[in-house]
Design a protein around this motif. Sequence first.
Motif, short mmCIF file in Angstrom:
data_model
loop_
_atom_site.label_atom_id
_atom_site.label_comp_id
_atom_site.label_asym_id
_atom_site.label_seq_id
_atom_site.Cartn_x
_atom_site.Cartn_y
_atom_site.Cartn_z
N ILE A 231 0.83 -1.20 0.00
CA ILE A 231 0.00 0.00 0.00
C ILE A 231 0.87 1.26 0.00
O ILE A 231 0.50 2.30 -0.57
N LEU A 232 2.03 1.19 0.60
CA LEU A 232 2.88 2.37 0.78
C LEU A 232 3.21 3.14 -0.50
O LEU A 232 3.23 4.38 -0.47
N PRO A 233 3.47 2.48 -1.65
CA PRO A 233 3.80 3.26 -2.86
C PRO A 233 2.75 4.28 -3.26
O PRO A 233 3.06 5.24 -3.98
N LEU A 234 1.51 4.10 -2.83
CA LEU A 234 0.45 5.04 -3.17
C LEU A 234 0.72 6.43 -2.61
O LEU A 234 0.16 7.42 -3.08
N PHE A 235 1.61 6.50 -1.58
CA PHE A 235 1.89 7.79 -0.93
C PHE A 235 3.11 8.48 -1.52
O PHE A 235 3.51 9.55 -1.04
N GLY A 236 3.70 7.91 -2.55
CA GLY A 236 4.85 8.55 -3.19
C GLY A 236 5.20 7.83 -4.47
O GLY A 236 6.31 7.33 -4.63
N LYS A 237 4.26 7.82 -5.41
CA LYS A 237 4.38 7.00 -6.61
C LYS A 237 5.62 7.30 -7.45
O LYS A 237 6.20 6.40 -8.05
N GLU A 238 6.02 8.58 -7.52
CA GLU A 238 7.11 8.96 -8.40
C GLU A 238 8.38 9.34 -7.65
O GLU A 238 9.32 9.88 -8.23
N SER A 239 8.41 9.03 -6.36
CA SER A 239 9.60 9.32 -5.55
C SER A 239 10.52 8.11 -5.56
O SER A 239 10.20 7.07 -4.98
N TYR A 240 11.66 8.25 -6.21
CA TYR A 240 12.61 7.14 -6.32
C TYR A 240 13.05 6.65 -4.94
O TYR A 240 13.04 5.45 -4.66
N SER A 241 13.43 7.58 -4.06
CA SER A 241 13.92 7.19 -2.73
C SER A 241 12.83 6.51 -1.92
O SER A 241 13.10 5.55 -1.17
N PHE A 242 11.59 7.00 -2.05
CA PHE A 242 10.50 6.39 -1.28
C PHE A 242 10.19 4.99 -1.79
O PHE A 242 9.93 4.08 -0.99
N ILE A 243 10.22 4.78 -3.11
CA ILE A 243 9.97 3.45 -3.65
C ILE A 243 11.07 2.49 -3.24
O ILE A 243 10.82 1.31 -2.95
N VAL A 244 12.31 2.98 -3.17
CA VAL A 244 13.40 2.14 -2.65
C VAL A 244 13.10 1.72 -1.22
O VAL A 244 13.29 0.56 -0.83
N PHE A 245 12.60 2.67 -0.41
CA PHE A 245 12.23 2.36 0.98
C PHE A 245 11.14 1.29 1.03
O PHE A 245 11.22 0.35 1.84
N THR A 246 10.12 1.41 0.19
CA THR A 246 9.05 0.41 0.20
C THR A 246 9.58 -0.96 -0.22
O THR A 246 9.13 -1.98 0.29
N GLN A 247 10.55 -0.97 -1.13
CA GLN A 247 11.17 -2.24 -1.54
C GLN A 247 11.90 -2.89 -0.36
O GLN A 247 11.87 -4.11 -0.19
N ILE A 248 12.55 -2.08 0.45
CA ILE A 248 13.25 -2.60 1.63
C ILE A 248 12.27 -3.23 2.61
O ILE A 248 12.50 -4.33 3.13
N VAL A 249 11.14 -2.55 2.84
CA VAL A 249 10.12 -3.09 3.75
C VAL A 249 9.58 -4.42 3.21
O VAL A 249 9.43 -5.39 3.95
N LYS A 250 9.28 -4.45 1.91
CA LYS A 250 8.81 -5.69 1.30
C LYS A 250 9.83 -6.81 1.47
O LYS A 250 9.48 -7.96 1.79
N GLY A 251 11.09 -6.47 1.27
CA GLY A 251 12.14 -7.48 1.34
C GLY A 251 12.32 -8.06 2.73
O GLY A 251 12.58 -9.26 2.88
N ILE A 252 12.18 -7.24 3.75
CA ILE A 252 12.35 -7.71 5.14
C ILE A 252 11.39 -8.85 5.44
O ILE A 252 11.77 -9.86 6.05
N VAL A 253 10.14 -8.73 4.99
CA VAL A 253 9.15 -9.77 5.30
C VAL A 253 9.08 -10.84 4.21
O VAL A 253 8.53 -11.92 4.42
N TYR A 254 9.64 -10.53 3.04
CA TYR A 254 9.68 -11.52 1.97
C TYR A 254 10.63 -12.67 2.32
O TYR A 254 10.37 -13.83 1.99
N GLY A 255 11.72 -12.35 3.03
CA GLY A 255 12.71 -13.36 3.37
C GLY A 255 12.14 -14.56 4.12
O GLY A 255 12.32 -15.71 3.69
N PRO A 256 11.45 -14.35 5.26
CA PRO A 256 10.89 -15.50 5.97
C PRO A 256 9.85 -16.27 5.16
O PRO A 256 9.74 -17.50 5.29
N ILE A 257 9.06 -15.56 4.33
CA ILE A 257 8.10 -16.27 3.48
C ILE A 257 8.84 -17.16 2.50
O ILE A 257 8.52 -18.34 2.32
N LEU A 258 9.87 -16.61 1.89
CA LEU A 258 10.66 -17.37 0.93
C LEU A 258 11.36 -18.54 1.61
O LEU A 258 11.48 -19.63 1.04
#
Length: 479
Positions: A319-346
């Motif tokens: 949901i987070l990208p909706l708050f900064g769709k064109e912000s490169y740094s913010f999208i990088v941050f959302t990717q980090i959050v996704k990755g933190i929880v993606y690891g245990p699922i994977l």
Amino acid sequence: MSSSITSSFKEKLGFHDYVFYGFGDMAINFTFGSLGMFVVYFYTDVVGISAAAVGTLMLISRSFDGIIDVCVGSLVDKTHTKWGKARPWLLFGAIPFGILTVTLFAVPHNASDTTKIIYIFISYNLLMIAFSSMAIPYGTLNSLVTQDQEQREKLNLSRMFLAQIGILIITNATMPLVNAFGGGQTGWVLAYTVLSIVACALFWTVFGTQKERVQVAKGTKKNSRYPLKVEVKAWLKNKYWFMAFGFLAFFHVAYSLTQGSLVYYAKYYLHQPDAVGVLTLAYLLPAMVGILACTKLFPKFGKTKVVIVCLVVTIIAYILPLFGKESYSFIVFTQIVKGIVYGPILGSIWAFFPDTIEYGYWKTKIRVEGLLYSGGSLGQKIGLGIGTAMVGWVLAAGGYDGEKAVQSAGAMNAIDMIYVWLPIIFFAVCIVLMAMYRIDKIFPKVMSDLAEWKVNGAPKPDPEFQKLLDEADAKADTK
């Protein structure tokens, strides 16, 4: 589970055994990562095929591939050589797999669209046959190296960790290799020639370093003699396998949407098409840390609970990208959050299926590794097929045109849909399935009984299975 029971299943595995096993998934992801990250983009923006046509091709091919998975799984169950059941497939299948990966990018450039589509369909499906012939035996090998749940989980974690390294190599090395070889379609072909040679070496390392140790308990009929209808019947009795199957399928729909949309999101929202490598790095590096954390999280909380919590956080992260769709740094941050929880699922996703193999053996007294594991791969392929097809279909519905530098509002909304909203829906379904998956509660009892069988011999199969086995034996005696 008592320590004596646990120790009865442990094998003498060293750190090198876990690392070398993981090399196989690194090699697989040289192709698998490319299918998710670059293939749709390559076909739409390099070859010039419409997004709708590519989406339809991917769905048909993935569905066909799922059927091949089940066939290969059954063949693995019936394979008996001096190298074992799974390892010979890696030895002899590596070179065909590498060659067919290269042909995926060798689409006749000056041909008509019809000829290109026919070529893509044939080359893609031949690759999928080779892919199944490597991925199914490789995954089944996990259940043949050791029967100890903790060691299997470590093998799986090593596999997933090194798989991410494979994806990192693909996402960060592919475009530089393509450009180094002159760009264009020739650059793609030569780049994947290099990557395929490395993949072959990795597969052969797995073959040379792993040992198939698991033997069926005394009194258990070897599955090379099981009639297919017995295997299928045992499969249908395994309720937890179906939950794991559903989870894998829906998760990979979301995963495929995420992977397939990233290059479009970077190009048209962030206006930095080369940012795919950095965005993937921001996603996978935390995921790799999360995979390592599983060695502490799973024993303490159980795989299922950890996965449910991570899925909830995943939805928030999407949901987070909706708050900064064109912000490169913010999208990088959302990717980090996704990755933190993606690891245990994977880290858990392929550990579910060895558990369901043991559960199925305990419930039916019929041990079927290859077919059950291949069924899991079927779920993955169906999910990837649907997800990849949806990328093409949704883009086409939004009016996406790969030849335009600026996309319409409808096309931008379509990218938004496949990057944010559709993955959220499928992750929510995964939460429901994991809430019903309660194998962790009974698994100590399962393994306790299997340890007893290992010493005293397995009970006879249930009457419905024994009748089918007796009928098969009677037919064999008359031949």
